[in-house]
Scaffold this motif. Sequence first.
Motif, PDB file in Angstrom:
ATOM      1  N   HIS A  16       7.960   8.166  21.715  1.00  0.00           N
ATOM      2  CA  HIS A  16       9.041   8.066  20.871  1.00  0.00           C
ATOM      3  C   HIS A  16       9.237   6.353  21.034  1.00  0.00           C
ATOM      4  CE1 HIS A  16      13.250   7.264  20.558  1.00  0.00           C
ATOM      5  NE2 HIS A  16      13.262   8.006  19.413  1.00  0.00           N
ATOM      6  N   GLY A  17       9.240   5.904  22.085  1.00  0.00           N
ATOM      7  CA  GLY A  17       9.148   4.324  22.238  1.00  0.00           C
ATOM      8  C   GLY A  17       8.193   3.534  21.355  1.00  0.00           C
ATOM      9  N   GLU A  18       7.142   4.217  21.022  1.00  0.00           N
ATOM     10  CA  GLU A  18       6.080   3.307  20.312  1.00  0.00           C
ATOM     11  C   GLU A  18       6.488   3.593  18.844  1.00  0.00           C
ATOM     12  OE1 GLU A  18       3.064   0.763  19.654  1.00  0.00           O
ATOM     13  OE2 GLU A  18       3.861   1.533  21.525  1.00  0.00           O
ATOM     14  N   ALA A  19       6.967   4.677  18.582  1.00  0.00           N
ATOM     15  CA  ALA A  19       7.615   5.025  17.183  1.00  0.00           C
ATOM     16  C   ALA A  19       8.525   3.877  17.019  1.00  0.00           C
ATOM     17  CB  ALA A  19       7.918   6.262  17.036  1.00  0.00           C
ATOM     18  N   VAL A  20       9.586   3.900  17.875  1.00  0.00           N
ATOM     19  CA  VAL A  20      10.764   3.000  17.636  1.00  0.00           C
ATOM     20  C   VAL A  20      10.265   1.448  17.427  1.00  0.00           C
ATOM     21  CG1 VAL A  20      12.852   2.248  18.727  1.00  0.00           C
ATOM     22  CG2 VAL A  20      12.329   4.740  18.571  1.00  0.00           C
ATOM     23  N   LYS A  21       9.194   1.100  18.288  1.00  0.00           N
ATOM     24  CA  LYS A  21       8.734  -0.153  18.175  1.00  0.00           C
ATOM     25  C   LYS A  21       8.082  -0.559  16.988  1.00  0.00           C
ATOM     26  CE  LYS A  21       5.417  -3.079  20.352  1.00  0.00           C
ATOM     27  NZ  LYS A  21       4.163  -2.939  20.772  1.00  0.00           N
ATOM     28  N   MET A  22       7.129   0.464  16.314  1.00  0.00           N
ATOM     29  CA  MET A  22       6.555   0.343  15.132  1.00  0.00           C
ATOM     30  C   MET A  22       7.525   0.154  13.883  1.00  0.00           C
ATOM     31  SD  MET A  22       3.070   2.489  15.660  1.00  0.00           S
ATOM     32  CE  MET A  22       2.350   2.038  14.272  1.00  0.00           C
ATOM     33  N   ILE A  23       8.579   1.111  14.010  1.00  0.00           N
ATOM     34  CA  ILE A  23       9.496   0.872  12.889  1.00  0.00           C
ATOM     35  C   ILE A  23      10.343  -0.285  13.022  1.00  0.00           C
ATOM     36  CG2 ILE A  23      11.741   2.150  12.425  1.00  0.00           C
ATOM     37  CD1 ILE A  23      10.777   4.947  13.315  1.00  0.00           C
ATOM     38  N   GLU A  24      10.710  -0.772  14.026  1.00  0.00           N
ATOM     39  CA  GLU A  24      11.505  -2.090  14.023  1.00  0.00           C
ATOM     40  C   GLU A  24      10.514  -3.367  13.660  1.00  0.00           C
ATOM     41  OE1 GLU A  24      14.637  -2.444  14.537  1.00  0.00           O
ATOM     42  OE2 GLU A  24      14.739  -0.211  14.924  1.00  0.00           O
ATOM     43  N   ASP A  25       9.290  -3.192  14.238  1.00  0.00           N
ATOM     44  CA  ASP A  25       8.501  -4.251  13.594  1.00  0.00           C
ATOM     45  C   ASP A  25       8.094  -4.256  12.161  1.00  0.00           C
ATOM     46  OD1 ASP A  25       8.002  -5.239  16.200  1.00  0.00           O
ATOM     47  OD2 ASP A  25       5.916  -4.163  16.546  1.00  0.00           O
ATOM     48  N   ASN A  26       8.032  -3.053  11.517  1.00  0.00           N
ATOM     49  CA  ASN A  26       8.008  -2.813   9.974  1.00  0.00           C
ATOM     50  C   ASN A  26       9.123  -3.326   9.476  1.00  0.00           C
ATOM     51  OD1 ASN A  26       6.226  -2.076   7.918  1.00  0.00           O
ATOM     52  ND2 ASN A  26       7.954  -0.472   7.553  1.00  0.00           N
ATOM     53  N   LYS A  27      10.403  -3.212   9.919  1.00  0.00           N
ATOM     54  CA  LYS A  27      11.548  -3.652   9.314  1.00  0.00           C
ATOM     55  C   LYS A  27      11.747  -5.113   9.411  1.00  0.00           C
ATOM     56  CE  LYS A  27      14.670   0.314  10.143  1.00  0.00           C
ATOM     57  NZ  LYS A  27      15.826   0.896  10.997  1.00  0.00           N
ATOM     58  N   ALA A  28      11.145  -5.630  10.350  1.00  0.00           N
ATOM     59  CA  ALA A  28      11.184  -7.049  10.585  1.00  0.00           C
ATOM     60  C   ALA A  28      10.147  -7.834   9.596  1.00  0.00           C
ATOM     61  CB  ALA A  28      10.796  -7.471  12.115  1.00  0.00           C
ATOM     62  N   LYS A  29       9.291  -7.147   9.375  1.00  0.00           N
ATOM     63  CA  LYS A  29       8.345  -7.929   8.281  1.00  0.00           C
ATOM     64  C   LYS A  29       8.590  -7.317   7.044  1.00  0.00           C
ATOM     65  CE  LYS A  29       4.377  -7.633  11.582  1.00  0.00           C
ATOM     66  NZ  LYS A  29       3.182  -6.734  11.934  1.00  0.00           N
ATOM     67  N   HIS A  30       9.074  -6.168   6.556  1.00  0.00           N
ATOM     68  CA  HIS A  30       9.015  -5.733   5.450  1.00  0.00           C
ATOM     69  C   HIS A  30      10.502  -5.336   4.891  1.00  0.00           C
ATOM     70  CE1 HIS A  30       4.666  -5.720   5.201  1.00  0.00           C
ATOM     71  NE2 HIS A  30       4.902  -4.734   6.355  1.00  0.00           N
ATOM     72  N   GLY A  31      11.618  -5.392   5.688  1.00  0.00           N
ATOM     73  CA  GLY A  31      13.025  -4.996   5.314  1.00  0.00           C
ATOM     74  C   GLY A  31      13.145  -3.386   5.669  1.00  0.00           C
ATOM     75  N   GLU A  32      14.344  -3.007   5.241  1.00  0.00           N
ATOM     76  CA  GLU A  32      14.600  -1.493   5.369  1.00  0.00           C
ATOM     77  C   GLU A  32      13.588  -0.866   4.633  1.00  0.00           C
ATOM     78  OE1 GLU A  32      17.056  -0.384   7.475  1.00  0.00           O
ATOM     79  OE2 GLU A  32      17.185  -2.337   8.081  1.00  0.00           O
ATOM     80  N   PRO A  33      13.275   0.363   5.219  1.00  0.00           N
ATOM     81  CA  PRO A  33      12.273   1.316   4.262  1.00  0.00           C
ATOM     82  C   PRO A  33      13.321   1.969   3.159  1.00  0.00           C
ATOM     83  CG  PRO A  33      13.220   2.493   6.304  1.00  0.00           C
ATOM     84  CD  PRO A  33      13.585   0.993   6.376  1.00  0.00           C
ATOM     85  N   PRO A  34      12.524   2.606   2.309  1.00  0.00           N
ATOM     86  CA  PRO A  34      13.113   3.354   1.245  1.00  0.00           C
ATOM     87  C   PRO A  34      14.388   4.486   1.875  1.00  0.00           C
ATOM     88  CG  PRO A  34      10.835   3.110   0.824  1.00  0.00           C
ATOM     89  CD  PRO A  34      11.141   2.633   2.222  1.00  0.00           C
ATOM     90  N   ALA A  35      15.316   4.601   1.078  1.00  0.00           N
ATOM     91  CA  ALA A  35      16.333   5.511   1.820  1.00  0.00           C
ATOM     92  C   ALA A  35      15.753   6.717   1.863  1.00  0.00           C
ATOM     93  CB  ALA A  35      17.433   5.741   0.733  1.00  0.00           C
ATOM     94  N   ALA A  36      14.825   7.574   1.022  1.00  0.00           N
ATOM     95  CA  ALA A  36      14.310   8.752   0.992  1.00  0.00           C
ATOM     96  C   ALA A  36      13.475   8.781   2.398  1.00  0.00           C
ATOM     97  CB  ALA A  36      13.259   9.084  -0.103  1.00  0.00           C
ATOM     98  N   MET A  37      12.781   7.736   2.687  1.00  0.00           N
ATOM     99  CA  MET A  37      11.853   7.751   3.851  1.00  0.00           C
ATOM    100  C   MET A  37      12.762   7.718   5.274  1.00  0.00           C
ATOM    101  SD  MET A  37       9.085   5.025   5.116  1.00  0.00           S
ATOM    102  CE  MET A  37       8.080   5.039   3.697  1.00  0.00           C
ATOM    103  N   GLN A  38      13.805   7.026   5.139  1.00  0.00           N
ATOM    104  CA  GLN A  38      14.734   6.783   6.249  1.00  0.00           C
ATOM    105  C   GLN A  38      15.517   8.187   6.337  1.00  0.00           C
ATOM    106  OE1 GLN A  38      15.095   4.035   8.322  1.00  0.00           O
ATOM    107  NE2 GLN A  38      16.178   5.395   9.574  1.00  0.00           N
ATOM    108  N   ALA A  39      15.692   8.776   5.649  1.00  0.00           N
ATOM    109  CA  ALA A  39      16.488  10.100   5.614  1.00  0.00           C
ATOM    110  C   ALA A  39      15.546  11.087   6.110  1.00  0.00           C
ATOM    111  CB  ALA A  39      16.964  10.646   4.263  1.00  0.00           C
ATOM    112  N   ILE A  40      14.486  10.989   5.847  1.00  0.00           N
ATOM    113  CA  ILE A  40      13.248  12.113   6.600  1.00  0.00           C
ATOM    114  C   ILE A  40      13.426  11.872   7.940  1.00  0.00           C
ATOM    115  CG2 ILE A  40      11.152  12.946   6.421  1.00  0.00           C
ATOM    116  CD1 ILE A  40      11.323  12.494   3.347  1.00  0.00           C
ATOM    117  N   TYR A  41      13.168  10.451   8.241  1.00  0.00           N
ATOM    118  CA  TYR A  41      12.749  10.238   9.718  1.00  0.00           C
ATOM    119  C   TYR A  41      14.078  10.571  10.516  1.00  0.00           C
ATOM    120  CZ  TYR A  41      12.323   7.727  13.855  1.00  0.00           C
ATOM    121  OH  TYR A  41      12.185   7.624  15.412  1.00  0.00           O
ATOM    122  N   ASP A  42      15.280  10.176   9.961  1.00  0.00           N
ATOM    123  CA  ASP A  42      16.457  10.409  10.692  1.00  0.00           C
ATOM    124  C   ASP A  42      16.618  12.149  10.710  1.00  0.00           C
ATOM    125  OD1 ASP A  42      17.360   7.911  10.557  1.00  0.00           O
ATOM    126  OD2 ASP A  42      18.489   8.000   8.909  1.00  0.00           O
TER     127      ASP A  42
END
Length: 104
Positions: A54-80
């Motif tokens: 889980h810690g690694e997933a969170v880190k990867m998500i945060e890194d991706n947000k920093a590089k590319h901005g917020e993910p598409p709403a549908a993708m975020q909804a599925i992850y949530d």
Amino acid sequence: MKIIKKLVKMIDEELGDAKKYAECALREKEENPTLANLFYTLSLEEMKHMNILHGEAVKMIEDNKAKHGEPPAAMQAIYDWEHEKQIEESKEIKILQNHYREHS
């Protein structure tokens, strides 16, 4: 991100194993306390694995947000949705583990 999907699946597997071991510990504690303790320990270890993933997933998500901005709403909804399920499953497992520990 396909890797996040894979990590979510791996986290689910760790949670499933942790629950299985906690249930086995509770079933075996009267007749075979040594085996029950082994199952309890394995359940705790699976939760450690889940937390590492889980810690690694969170880190990867945060890194991706920093590089590319917020993910598409549908993708975020599925992850949530997946994350909420995992939080609930973790709570249930901790209840089982606590029940074993309190009655041992």
